[in-house]
Design an enzyme around this catalytic site. Sequence first.
Site, mmCIF file in Angstrom:
data_model
loop_
_atom_site.group_PDB
_atom_site.id
_atom_site.type_symbol
_atom_site.label_atom_id
_atom_site.label_comp_id
_atom_site.label_asym_id
_atom_site.label_seq_id
_atom_site.Cartn_x
_atom_site.Cartn_y
_atom_site.Cartn_z
ATOM 1 N N GLU A 83 0.847 -1.194 0.000
ATOM 2 C CA GLU A 83 0.000 0.000 0.000
ATOM 3 C C GLU A 83 0.880 1.241 0.000
ATOM 4 O O GLU A 83 1.815 1.346 0.797
ATOM 5 C CB GLU A 83 -0.914 -0.016 1.229
ATOM 6 C CG GLU A 83 -1.730 1.238 1.440
ATOM 7 C CD GLU A 83 -2.653 1.559 0.269
ATOM 8 O OE1 GLU A 83 -2.613 2.727 -0.190
ATOM 9 O OE2 GLU A 83 -3.396 0.660 -0.189
ATOM 10 N N ILE A 84 0.573 2.201 -0.871
ATOM 11 C CA ILE A 84 1.407 3.386 -1.031
ATOM 12 C C ILE A 84 1.075 4.487 -0.028
ATOM 13 O O ILE A 84 1.933 5.292 0.326
ATOM 14 C CB ILE A 84 1.292 3.920 -2.480
ATOM 15 C CG1 ILE A 84 2.410 4.924 -2.778
ATOM 16 C CG2 ILE A 84 -0.074 4.526 -2.734
ATOM 17 C CD1 ILE A 84 2.472 5.337 -4.244
ATOM 18 N N LEU A 136 -7.506 -5.174 -6.536
ATOM 19 C CA LEU A 136 -8.906 -4.986 -6.183
ATOM 20 C C LEU A 136 -9.224 -3.502 -6.059
ATOM 21 O O LEU A 136 -8.617 -2.794 -5.261
ATOM 22 C CB LEU A 136 -9.222 -5.702 -4.864
ATOM 23 C CG LEU A 136 -8.791 -7.177 -4.770
ATOM 24 C CD1 LEU A 136 -9.317 -7.795 -3.482
ATOM 25 C CD2 LEU A 136 -9.245 -7.968 -5.986
ATOM 26 N N ASP A 139 -7.117 2.459 -8.489
ATOM 27 C CA ASP A 139 -7.410 3.829 -8.925
ATOM 28 C C ASP A 139 -7.722 3.809 -10.420
ATOM 29 O O ASP A 139 -6.900 3.366 -11.227
ATOM 30 C CB ASP A 139 -6.193 4.708 -8.653
ATOM 31 C CG ASP A 139 -6.464 6.191 -8.865
ATOM 32 O OD1 ASP A 139 -7.424 6.529 -9.596
ATOM 33 O OD2 ASP A 139 -5.717 7.015 -8.315
ATOM 34 N N SER A 214 -13.164 -6.773 0.951
ATOM 35 C CA SER A 214 -12.423 -5.517 1.120
ATOM 36 C C SER A 214 -13.377 -4.395 1.528
ATOM 37 O O SER A 214 -14.579 -4.442 1.254
ATOM 38 C CB SER A 214 -11.704 -5.130 -0.177
ATOM 39 O OG SER A 214 -12.625 -4.714 -1.166
ATOM 40 N N GLU A 215 -12.826 -3.389 2.179
ATOM 41 C CA GLU A 215 -13.650 -2.248 2.587
ATOM 42 C C GLU A 215 -14.249 -1.541 1.383
ATOM 43 O O GLU A 215 -15.400 -1.084 1.421
ATOM 44 C CB GLU A 215 -12.806 -1.273 3.413
ATOM 45 C CG GLU A 215 -12.485 -1.744 4.820
ATOM 46 C CD GLU A 215 -11.401 -2.813 4.875
ATOM 47 O OE1 GLU A 215 -11.196 -3.382 5.953
ATOM 48 O OE2 GLU A 215 -10.772 -3.087 3.827
ATOM 49 N N GLU A 216 -13.487 -1.453 0.288
ATOM 50 C CA GLU A 216 -14.003 -0.801 -0.916
ATOM 51 C C GLU A 216 -15.154 -1.605 -1.505
ATOM 52 O O GLU A 216 -16.155 -1.043 -1.956
ATOM 53 C CB GLU A 216 -12.882 -0.640 -1.945
ATOM 54 C CG GLU A 216 -13.257 0.199 -3.157
ATOM 55 C CD GLU A 216 -13.550 1.652 -2.828
ATOM 56 O OE1 GLU A 216 -14.346 2.277 -3.557
ATOM 57 O OE2 GLU A 216 -12.997 2.157 -1.832
#
EC number: 2.1.1.33
Length: 235
Positions: A83-84, A136, A139, A214-216
Site C-alpha cells: 500500500e502506497i 482490487l 485507482d 475488502s472495505e471498498e
Amino acid sequence: MEEAIDDHVKLPQKRFYRQRAHSNPIADHSFDYPLLPELSNWNELYPNIGNRQVVFADIGCGYGGFLVTLGETFPDKLAIGMEIRVKVSDYVMDRIKALRQRHKGKYENIACIRTNAMKYLPNYFRKHQLEKLFFLYPDPHFKKAKHKWRIINPTLLSEYAYVLRPGGKIYTVTDVRELHEWMCKHIEEHPCFKRLPDTEAQEDILAPKLLDSSEEGQKVTRMSGEKFMAIFTRL
C-alpha cells in the site's frame, strides 16, 4: 474447542487513519526497499513463520479487509499487502498486530508494507515466486492523460509475468466498467496471460471473497454499485 480471544486488545479505528482515496504513484515518495529480492527481510514481517516465501501479493491492499480474509482462507500461505498511502498502511500494520495479539497463533501469515508496487515490485520478489496477484478496486485514473498511471499497463504486465509462476493467477475487481474492459483488454493482449472463462472464475474459492471482503467492495455494495471481476492464468 473454542478459540481464545484476548478482548483486552482493541483493534485500531479507521477514523484515526483517514487519507485521500488515492495517491500519485509517479510522485517522488521516499521508500525503503531492498536492492534485490534476496535482501528482503521477511522474518521481520513474519517472525513466527520460519524460512518460507511470500506467495500472495495484494497490490494496493487498502485497509486490509481482503488481506485478512486471505490469511484466514490460506493459513499455510504467506500473503503481503502493498500500500502506497502512509496512514492507510499504518492502519493495516496496526490491525495485523492487534489481530495477532487477540488471536494467538493466527494471522502470523499476513503482513503489510508501505511501498510503490509500480516501481519496486521486482525488488521484492524473485522470478516465478508468486502464486497469486490481486488488484482490487485500483485507482481508475479516469483522465486519458493519466491512463499510463493505471496499475495494469503493458510495461507492468511484463513485470507481473516475471514474478508470477506458470499457472499462477492475476485477479482483478473494479466497480468501473471502463476500467474493467481496459484491464481485460491489456491483460488478454499480453502473451503470458489467458483469461479464465467466467464459469471457471466463479468456481474459484476466492471469487465471492474478492467482491465483498475488502472495505471498498463493501462500500460498493452499500451504494448498490456494479462489480466486475476477472481472473487470468499465467501461461
